[in-house]
Structure formats: structure tokens, C-alpha cells
Design a protein around this motif. Structure first.
Motif, short mmCIF file in Angstrom:
data_model
loop_
_atom_site.label_atom_id
_atom_site.label_comp_id
_atom_site.label_asym_id
_atom_site.label_seq_id
_atom_site.Cartn_x
_atom_site.Cartn_y
_atom_site.Cartn_z
N GLY A 1 0.80 -1.22 0.00
CA GLY A 1 0.00 0.00 0.00
C GLY A 1 0.83 1.26 0.00
N GLY A 2 2.08 1.17 -0.42
CA GLY A 2 2.97 2.33 -0.45
C GLY A 2 2.57 3.39 -1.44
N HIS A 3 1.67 3.09 -2.32
CA HIS A 3 1.22 4.04 -3.34
C HIS A 3 0.21 5.04 -2.80
CE1 HIS A 3 -2.41 1.65 -3.45
NE2 HIS A 3 -1.66 0.56 -3.70
N LYS A 4 -0.45 4.74 -1.69
CA LYS A 4 -1.45 5.59 -1.04
C LYS A 4 -2.53 6.05 -2.01
CE LYS A 4 1.54 7.01 2.67
NZ LYS A 4 1.62 5.70 3.24
N ASN A 5 -2.83 5.20 -3.01
CA ASN A 5 -3.88 5.46 -3.99
C ASN A 5 -3.72 6.80 -4.70
OD1 ASN A 5 -6.00 4.37 -5.39
ND2 ASN A 5 -7.54 5.36 -4.12
N SER A 6 -2.48 7.12 -5.04
CA SER A 6 -2.15 8.38 -5.69
C SER A 6 -2.16 8.24 -7.21
CB SER A 6 -0.77 8.83 -5.22
OG SER A 6 -0.24 9.83 -6.04
N SER A 7 -2.63 9.28 -7.90
CA SER A 7 -2.62 9.23 -9.36
C SER A 7 -1.19 9.27 -9.90
CB SER A 7 -3.44 10.39 -9.94
OG SER A 7 -2.83 11.63 -9.62
N GLY A 8 -0.26 9.82 -9.13
CA GLY A 8 1.14 9.80 -9.54
C GLY A 8 1.68 8.39 -9.64
N TRP A 9 1.27 7.54 -8.71
CA TRP A 9 1.69 6.14 -8.76
C TRP A 9 1.04 5.42 -9.93
CZ3 TRP A 9 5.41 3.34 -6.56
CH2 TRP A 9 6.10 3.90 -5.49
N ALA A 10 -0.17 5.80 -10.26
CA ALA A 10 -0.83 5.20 -11.42
C ALA A 10 -0.09 5.57 -12.69
CB ALA A 10 -2.29 5.64 -11.50
N ALA A 11 0.36 6.82 -12.79
CA ALA A 11 1.15 7.25 -13.95
C ALA A 11 2.50 6.55 -13.98
CB ALA A 11 1.34 8.77 -13.91
N ALA A 12 3.13 6.41 -12.82
CA ALA A 12 4.41 5.71 -12.75
C ALA A 12 4.26 4.23 -13.12
CB ALA A 12 5.02 5.85 -11.36
N ASP A 13 3.14 3.63 -12.74
CA ASP A 13 2.87 2.24 -13.10
C ASP A 13 2.77 2.10 -14.61
OD1 ASP A 13 2.23 -0.49 -12.37
OD2 ASP A 13 0.16 -0.04 -12.93
N PHE A 14 2.05 3.02 -15.24
CA PHE A 14 1.95 3.03 -16.70
C PHE A 14 3.32 3.22 -17.35
CE2 PHE A 14 1.72 6.08 -20.29
CZ PHE A 14 1.33 5.19 -21.27
N ALA A 15 4.10 4.18 -16.84
CA ALA A 15 5.41 4.47 -17.43
C ALA A 15 6.37 3.28 -17.28
CB ALA A 15 6.01 5.71 -16.79
N TYR A 16 6.42 2.69 -16.08
CA TYR A 16 7.32 1.56 -15.87
C TYR A 16 6.96 0.39 -16.78
CZ TYR A 16 9.16 -2.77 -14.19
OH TYR A 16 9.73 -4.01 -14.16
N HIS A 17 5.69 0.02 -16.82
CA HIS A 17 5.32 -1.14 -17.62
C HIS A 17 5.48 -0.87 -19.12
CE1 HIS A 17 3.79 -2.60 -13.78
NE2 HIS A 17 4.11 -3.78 -14.30
N GLY A 18 5.29 0.37 -19.54
CA GLY A 18 5.56 0.72 -20.94
C GLY A 18 7.04 0.58 -21.27
N LEU A 19 7.90 1.05 -20.37
CA LEU A 19 9.34 0.91 -20.56
C LEU A 19 9.75 -0.55 -20.57
CD1 LEU A 19 12.08 2.43 -20.73
CD2 LEU A 19 12.20 2.18 -18.25
N ALA A 20 9.18 -1.33 -19.65
CA ALA A 20 9.50 -2.75 -19.59
C ALA A 20 9.05 -3.47 -20.86
CB ALA A 20 8.86 -3.39 -18.36
N ALA A 21 7.88 -3.12 -21.39
CA ALA A 21 7.40 -3.74 -22.63
C ALA A 21 8.34 -3.40 -23.78
CB ALA A 21 5.98 -3.27 -22.95
N PHE A 22 8.77 -2.14 -23.86
CA PHE A 22 9.71 -1.74 -24.91
C PHE A 22 11.04 -2.46 -24.76
CE2 PHE A 22 13.12 1.13 -26.32
CZ PHE A 22 12.83 1.17 -27.67
N PHE A 23 11.57 -2.55 -23.54
CA PHE A 23 12.83 -3.25 -23.29
C PHE A 23 12.71 -4.72 -23.68
CE2 PHE A 23 15.17 -0.61 -19.82
CZ PHE A 23 15.36 0.41 -20.73
N TYR A 24 11.63 -5.38 -23.26
CA TYR A 24 11.47 -6.80 -23.59
C TYR A 24 11.29 -7.01 -25.08
CZ TYR A 24 11.70 -9.72 -19.49
OH TYR A 24 12.16 -10.46 -18.43
N LEU A 25 10.62 -6.10 -25.76
CA LEU A 25 10.48 -6.23 -27.21
C LEU A 25 11.85 -6.14 -27.88
CD1 LEU A 25 8.65 -6.50 -29.69
CD2 LEU A 25 8.47 -4.00 -29.70
N SER A 26 12.66 -5.18 -27.47
CA SER A 26 14.00 -5.05 -28.06
C SER A 26 14.87 -6.26 -27.71
CB SER A 26 14.67 -3.76 -27.61
OG SER A 26 14.97 -3.79 -26.23
N ALA A 27 14.75 -6.76 -26.49
CA ALA A 27 15.54 -7.93 -26.09
C ALA A 27 15.07 -9.18 -26.84
CB ALA A 27 15.44 -8.15 -24.58
N GLY A 28 13.77 -9.33 -27.02
CA GLY A 28 13.24 -10.48 -27.75
C GLY A 28 13.69 -10.50 -29.20
N VAL A 29 13.68 -9.32 -29.83
CA VAL A 29 14.13 -9.24 -31.23
C VAL A 29 15.62 -9.56 -31.33
CG1 VAL A 29 14.50 -7.64 -33.15
CG2 VAL A 29 12.31 -7.66 -31.95
#
Length: 153
Positions: A76-104
Motif C-alpha cells: 500500500g505504499g502508493h497511497k492510492n495516488s494518481s502519480g503512482w498510477a502514472a508511474a505504473d503506466f510508465a514503468y510497464h511501458g518501458l519494460a514492454a519496450f525493453f522486452y520487445l527489443s531484447a526479444g528481437v
């Protein structure tokens, strides 16, 4: 079907809620398939070191950060903040891009080494490629659903 109805999209889950809500239900498959990529690439001879080093970096980096991210959300460290929701989106987007480049990169190296590699190592590399693209898919789906959740805050 209960997974999508247990919590509204405009809130961030805590505790065991991360195991029952979308997109957080994807943490465990991301860890499993990312860990499999890490294990399979490490189990063969890492040659050439440059692209396969990138694959190892991506799989270890995403495994560690996804684990930490999951712990933060569960605690519960996110305290239901919209900033954490944005960070969640950004992290998983970066991870998807990294994994796509690594997979290729991994697929390219696997195809190049198919004649010079022992057949067992070739099979392990093929499995690593498949798992890298499955991890990419899970991270992409998590990114898409995190964007929807972020926008609903």
C-alpha cells in the motif's frame, strides 16, 4: 470473472488485491516468464556477449523492478495516488519496450547461431525467445490497462 469486478479501475489495489484486479493480476506472469528468459539465457553459453548481455540486463532489471513494484503495491505504499498510477503506466511501458527489443535481439542471435550451436542449446534459445515475447505481451497488456486506470483517476 470476479477479478475485474473486485475493485474499480480508478483505484490502486493493496494487499492481496493485486492478485485479483486488472492490470495487477499480470505481476506474477510477468515475473514467471521474465524469470524463465533469465534462466534460459543464463543456462547456455552467452555468445556473442553484446546482444545477449542486453537480454540478460533486461530480464534481470525487469524481474527485480517488477518484484519491488509488486511489493510496494502489496504494502500500500502508493497511497492510492494518481502519480503512482502514472508511474505504473510508465514503468510497464518501458519494460514492454525493453522486452520487445531484447526479444528481437535474442531471436536474431538464435537464428544466426542455429547451425553452429549444439541442438540442445538451440532449443533452449528458442524457448527463451518464445518466453521473451510472452513476457513482452504481458507487459504490453499491463501497460494498456494501466493507461486506462491512470486516465480514470
Amino acid at each position: 470473472m470476479a477479478a475485474s469486478t473486485t475493485q474499480a479501475m480508478g483505484t490502486l489495489p493493496s494487499g492481496l488485491g493485486i492478485c485479483t484486479t486488472f492490470p495487477d493480476i499480470f505481476y506474477l506472469p510477468e515475473l514467471v516468464f521474465g524469470g524463465l528468459v533469465w534462466i534460459l539465457v543464463a543456462s547456455t553459453h552467452v555468445n556473442p556477449p553484446n546482444p545477449l548481455g542486453w537480454v540478460m540486463f533486461v530480464s534481470v532489471f525487469c524481474f527485480v523492478l517488477t518484484t519491488l513494484w509488486m511489493i510496494i503495491f502489496a504494502a500500500g505504499g502508493h497511497k492510492n495516488s494518481s502519480g503512482w498510477a502514472a508511474a505504473d503506466f510508465a514503468y510497464h511501458g518501458l519494460a514492454a519496450f525493453f522486452y520487445l527489443s531484447a526479444g528481437v535481439a535474442l531471436a536474431f542471435i538464435t537464428l544466426e547461431k542455429r547451425d553452429t550451436n549444439p541442438f540442445r542449446n538451440y532449443q533452449i534459445d528458442i524457448a527463451a525467445v518464445v518466453f521473451a515475447f510472452v513476457a513482452t505481451l504481458f507487459y504490453f497488456i499491463h501497460t494498456f490497462l494501466s493507461a486506462i486506470r491512470w486516465k480514470s483517476f
